[in-house]
Design a protein around this motif. Sequence first.
Motif, PDB file in Angstrom:
ATOM      1  N   MET A   1       0.963  -1.197  -0.066  1.00 36.16           N
ATOM      2  CA  MET A   1       0.099  -0.056  -0.042  1.00 36.16           C
ATOM      3  C   MET A   1       0.836   1.170   0.004  1.00 36.16           C
ATOM      4  O   MET A   1       2.019   1.176   0.497  1.00 36.16           O
ATOM      5  CB  MET A   1      -0.847   0.007   1.131  1.00 36.16           C
ATOM      6  N   ASP A   2       0.268   2.449  -0.489  1.00 36.44           N
ATOM      7  CA  ASP A   2       1.238   3.824  -0.526  1.00 36.44           C
ATOM      8  C   ASP A   2       1.069   4.124   1.032  1.00 36.44           C
ATOM      9  O   ASP A   2       2.235   4.624   1.389  1.00 36.44           O
ATOM     10  CB  ASP A   2       0.296   4.759  -1.306  1.00 36.44           C
ATOM     11  N   LEU A   3       0.153   4.098   1.984  1.00 37.91           N
ATOM     12  CA  LEU A   3       0.085   4.690   3.025  1.00 37.91           C
ATOM     13  C   LEU A   3      -0.963   3.811   4.059  1.00 37.91           C
ATOM     14  O   LEU A   3      -2.014   3.283   3.723  1.00 37.91           O
ATOM     15  CB  LEU A   3      -0.660   6.235   2.744  1.00 37.91           C
ATOM     16  N   VAL A   4      -0.655   3.969   5.177  1.00 35.51           N
ATOM     17  CA  VAL A   4      -1.355   3.392   6.498  1.00 35.51           C
ATOM     18  C   VAL A   4      -1.468   4.245   7.416  1.00 35.51           C
ATOM     19  O   VAL A   4      -0.281   4.781   8.127  1.00 35.51           O
ATOM     20  CB  VAL A   4      -0.878   1.842   6.927  1.00 35.51           C
ATOM     21  N   LEU A   5      -2.682   4.499   7.923  1.00 38.71           N
ATOM     22  CA  LEU A   5      -2.908   5.208   9.093  1.00 38.71           C
ATOM     23  C   LEU A   5      -3.112   4.188  10.268  1.00 38.71           C
ATOM     24  O   LEU A   5      -4.197   3.667  10.424  1.00 38.71           O
ATOM     25  CB  LEU A   5      -3.990   6.023   8.672  1.00 38.71           C
ATOM     26  N   ARG A   6      -2.302   4.451  11.319  1.00 34.42           N
ATOM     27  CA  ARG A   6      -2.324   2.994  12.040  1.00 34.42           C
ATOM     28  C   ARG A   6      -2.929   3.584  13.414  1.00 34.42           C
ATOM     29  O   ARG A   6      -2.759   4.669  13.941  1.00 34.42           O
ATOM     30  CB  ARG A   6      -0.864   2.797  12.265  1.00 34.42           C
ATOM     31  N   ASP A   7      -3.663   2.593  13.965  1.00 34.62           N
ATOM     32  CA  ASP A   7      -4.484   2.858  15.133  1.00 34.62           C
ATOM     33  C   ASP A   7      -5.078   4.161  15.413  1.00 34.62           C
ATOM     34  O   ASP A   7      -5.038   4.593  16.348  1.00 34.62           O
ATOM     35  CB  ASP A   7      -3.378   2.625  16.356  1.00 34.62           C
ATOM     36  N   ALA A   8      -5.892   4.482  14.367  1.00 36.49           N
ATOM     37  CA  ALA A   8      -6.867   5.602  14.036  1.00 36.49           C
ATOM     38  C   ALA A   8      -8.179   5.183  15.053  1.00 36.49           C
ATOM     39  O   ALA A   8      -8.732   4.225  14.882  1.00 36.49           O
ATOM     40  CB  ALA A   8      -7.043   6.152  13.112  1.00 36.49           C
ATOM     41  N   LEU A   9      -8.582   6.534  15.437  1.00 38.23           N
ATOM     42  CA  LEU A   9     -10.103   6.282  16.092  1.00 38.23           C
ATOM     43  C   LEU A   9     -10.898   6.647  14.976  1.00 38.23           C
ATOM     44  O   LEU A   9     -10.887   7.594  14.681  1.00 38.23           O
ATOM     45  CB  LEU A   9     -10.244   7.119  17.271  1.00 38.23           C
ATOM     46  N   VAL A  10     -11.469   5.692  14.149  1.00 36.94           N
ATOM     47  CA  VAL A  10     -12.374   5.822  12.916  1.00 36.94           C
ATOM     48  C   VAL A  10     -13.680   6.583  13.499  1.00 36.94           C
ATOM     49  O   VAL A  10     -14.426   5.791  14.043  1.00 36.94           O
ATOM     50  CB  VAL A  10     -12.329   4.511  12.159  1.00 36.94           C
ATOM     51  N   VAL A  11     -14.041   7.761  12.928  1.00 40.39           N
ATOM     52  CA  VAL A  11     -15.566   8.258  12.976  1.00 40.39           C
ATOM     53  C   VAL A  11     -15.726   8.256  11.535  1.00 40.39           C
ATOM     54  O   VAL A  11     -15.531   9.275  10.734  1.00 40.39           O
ATOM     55  CB  VAL A  11     -15.573   9.446  13.692  1.00 40.39           C
ATOM     56  N   ASP A  12     -16.655   7.060  11.244  1.00 44.68           N
ATOM     57  CA  ASP A  12     -16.998   7.180   9.631  1.00 44.68           C
ATOM     58  C   ASP A  12     -17.990   7.724   9.088  1.00 44.68           C
ATOM     59  O   ASP A  12     -18.079   7.912   7.796  1.00 44.68           O
ATOM     60  CB  ASP A  12     -17.072   5.662   9.215  1.00 44.68           C
ATOM     61  N   GLY A  13     -18.761   8.509   9.854  1.00 45.80           N
ATOM     62  CA  GLY A  13     -19.583   9.480   9.499  1.00 45.80           C
ATOM     63  C   GLY A  13     -21.016   8.775   9.124  1.00 45.80           C
ATOM     64  O   GLY A  13     -22.106   9.360   8.670  1.00 45.80           O
ATOM     65  N   THR A  14     -21.378   7.532   9.603  1.00 42.77           N
ATOM     66  CA  THR A  14     -22.523   6.873   9.362  1.00 42.77           C
ATOM     67  C   THR A  14     -23.516   7.034  10.594  1.00 42.77           C
ATOM     68  O   THR A  14     -24.568   6.610  10.622  1.00 42.77           O
ATOM     69  CB  THR A  14     -22.332   5.249   9.037  1.00 42.77           C
ATOM     70  N   GLY A  15     -22.804   7.487  11.610  1.00 45.36           N
ATOM     71  CA  GLY A  15     -23.500   7.715  12.927  1.00 45.36           C
ATOM     72  C   GLY A  15     -23.279   6.269  13.877  1.00 45.36           C
ATOM     73  O   GLY A  15     -23.805   6.575  14.859  1.00 45.36           O
ATOM     74  N   GLU A  16     -22.531   5.484  13.366  1.00 44.02           N
ATOM     75  CA  GLU A  16     -22.295   4.217  14.115  1.00 44.02           C
ATOM     76  C   GLU A  16     -21.113   4.633  15.122  1.00 44.02           C
ATOM     77  O   GLU A  16     -20.416   5.784  14.941  1.00 44.02           O
ATOM     78  CB  GLU A  16     -21.800   3.140  13.533  1.00 44.02           C
TER      79      GLU A  16
ATOM     80  N   GLY B   1      -3.125   4.137  -4.443  1.00 44.17           N
ATOM     81  CA  GLY B   1      -3.582   4.914  -5.735  1.00 44.17           C
ATOM     82  C   GLY B   1      -4.550   5.828  -5.163  1.00 44.17           C
ATOM     83  O   GLY B   1      -5.438   6.256  -5.982  1.00 44.17           O
ATOM     84  N   GLY B   2      -4.592   6.640  -3.896  1.00 47.46           N
ATOM     85  CA  GLY B   2      -5.330   7.728  -3.503  1.00 47.46           C
ATOM     86  C   GLY B   2      -6.781   7.321  -3.140  1.00 47.46           C
ATOM     87  O   GLY B   2      -7.645   8.060  -3.042  1.00 47.46           O
ATOM     88  N   ARG B   3      -6.795   5.801  -3.126  1.00 52.81           N
ATOM     89  CA  ARG B   3      -8.244   5.445  -2.512  1.00 52.81           C
ATOM     90  C   ARG B   3      -8.136   4.616  -1.306  1.00 52.81           C
ATOM     91  O   ARG B   3      -7.105   3.873  -1.206  1.00 52.81           O
ATOM     92  CB  ARG B   3      -8.890   4.938  -3.379  1.00 52.81           C
ATOM     93  N   ILE B   4      -8.966   4.484  -0.550  1.00 47.99           N
ATOM     94  CA  ILE B   4      -8.970   3.817   0.717  1.00 47.99           C
ATOM     95  C   ILE B   4      -9.112   2.175   0.130  1.00 47.99           C
ATOM     96  O   ILE B   4     -10.151   1.877  -0.563  1.00 47.99           O
ATOM     97  CB  ILE B   4     -10.241   3.814   1.659  1.00 47.99           C
ATOM     98  N   ALA B   5      -8.157   1.587   0.623  1.00 46.06           N
ATOM     99  CA  ALA B   5      -7.934   0.120   0.023  1.00 46.06           C
ATOM    100  C   ALA B   5      -8.400  -0.959   1.071  1.00 46.06           C
ATOM    101  O   ALA B   5      -8.824  -2.056   0.718  1.00 46.06           O
ATOM    102  CB  ALA B   5      -6.550  -0.234  -0.500  1.00 46.06           C
ATOM    103  N   GLU B   6      -8.453  -0.542   2.394  1.00 42.22           N
ATOM    104  CA  GLU B   6      -8.335  -1.577   3.519  1.00 42.22           C
ATOM    105  C   GLU B   6      -8.666  -0.764   4.881  1.00 42.22           C
ATOM    106  O   GLU B   6      -8.081  -0.027   5.159  1.00 42.22           O
ATOM    107  CB  GLU B   6      -7.248  -2.679   3.613  1.00 42.22           C
ATOM    108  N   ILE B   7      -9.683  -1.254   5.437  1.00 42.20           N
ATOM    109  CA  ILE B   7      -9.874  -0.944   6.916  1.00 42.20           C
ATOM    110  C   ILE B   7      -9.961  -2.168   7.705  1.00 42.20           C
ATOM    111  O   ILE B   7     -10.558  -3.092   7.792  1.00 42.20           O
ATOM    112  CB  ILE B   7     -11.666  -0.074   7.131  1.00 42.20           C
ATOM    113  N   HIS B   8      -8.764  -2.198   8.729  1.00 43.43           N
ATOM    114  CA  HIS B   8      -8.526  -3.321   9.335  1.00 43.43           C
ATOM    115  C   HIS B   8      -8.818  -2.859  10.757  1.00 43.43           C
ATOM    116  O   HIS B   8      -7.954  -2.489  11.510  1.00 43.43           O
ATOM    117  CB  HIS B   8      -7.170  -3.813   9.436  1.00 43.43           C
ATOM    118  N   ARG B   9      -9.844  -3.461  11.495  1.00 44.43           N
ATOM    119  CA  ARG B   9     -10.371  -2.859  12.741  1.00 44.43           C
ATOM    120  C   ARG B   9      -9.307  -3.856  13.579  1.00 44.43           C
ATOM    121  O   ARG B   9      -8.900  -4.955  13.496  1.00 44.43           O
ATOM    122  CB  ARG B   9     -11.953  -3.310  13.014  1.00 44.43           C
TER     123      ARG B   9
END
Length: 306
Positions: A1-16, A27-35
């Motif tokens: 991958m080009d970039l990994v943001l490690r151990d982030a607190l994800v607030v994804d906008g869904t209200g969950e 490639g400029g797009r989110i490729a994986e979200i590993h919980r």
Amino acid sequence: MDLVLRDALVVDGTGEPSYRADVAVDGGRIAEIHREGSPGPRPTATRTVDADGLALAPGFIDMHAHSDLALLRDPDHSAKAAQGVTLEVLGQDGLSYAPVDDRTLAEVRRSITGWNGDGSDIDFDWRTVGGYLDRLDRNFGGEGIAVNAAYLIPQGTVRMYAVGWDDRPATDAELARMKELVDQGMREGAVGMSSGLTYTPGMYADDAELTELCRVVARHGGYYCPHHRSYGAGALEAYEEMVRLTRSAGCALHLAHATMNFGVNKGKAPDLLALLDGALAAGADISLDTYPYTPGCTTLVAMLPS
């Protein structure tokens, strides 16, 4: 991958609820979200950012921005991008720079100098909504602007173009011309129409005129974003007017900087919420934005003649 943001607190906008995760970009797009705690290997990349203790969210939408010229001045647009804003809605309060002719452009530049500067550093090489949007896309040597932008057709500018500055009802021919301008702007990429109904000359439009323009917006699936006629003693009635005319036009409504924060309206916020809840329950399409400070802010000229 080009970039990994490690151990982030994800607030994804869904209200969950938020969750910890590694977010990989390729490639400029989110490729994986590993919980956190998920099976399988954590993603790796050529660049890793330690986001432990930080929140990670989708870009914010600024539903009421006056960056119409700022986007043409700063290739990084850092004033907003640094705050996480990735989409700005322009053309607000019924006054902006398209559609215009030469006369209208000169007049609107003068009337909103207090918002955006006089634009002496800008090459105003457009006259239509499509021309302005194209300019955003090809600015900075063809690289375009740093964030996304959506444009509202400014009803005050349209009236300035077709009617001028007179305080009177539009003639049939003038109304037809305004409808043509709104229709053209929507076909060229606008997402709706704005008004500044405490600013000249947009404030001179009556409900029938606004309703006819909103019908054009509704045919294109757009929405109406009014700065309504009063934020003071007549605020609740002004909200009722906007709800009524957009429902008559079958047009979605977004109330700009919706607030009851003037002293004369103390205790009336529940009345506004009841009005909106009732309209929503009856099938209206209504949203709103507000601001996090107690007074208002505008140019002194707005005090007269309104």
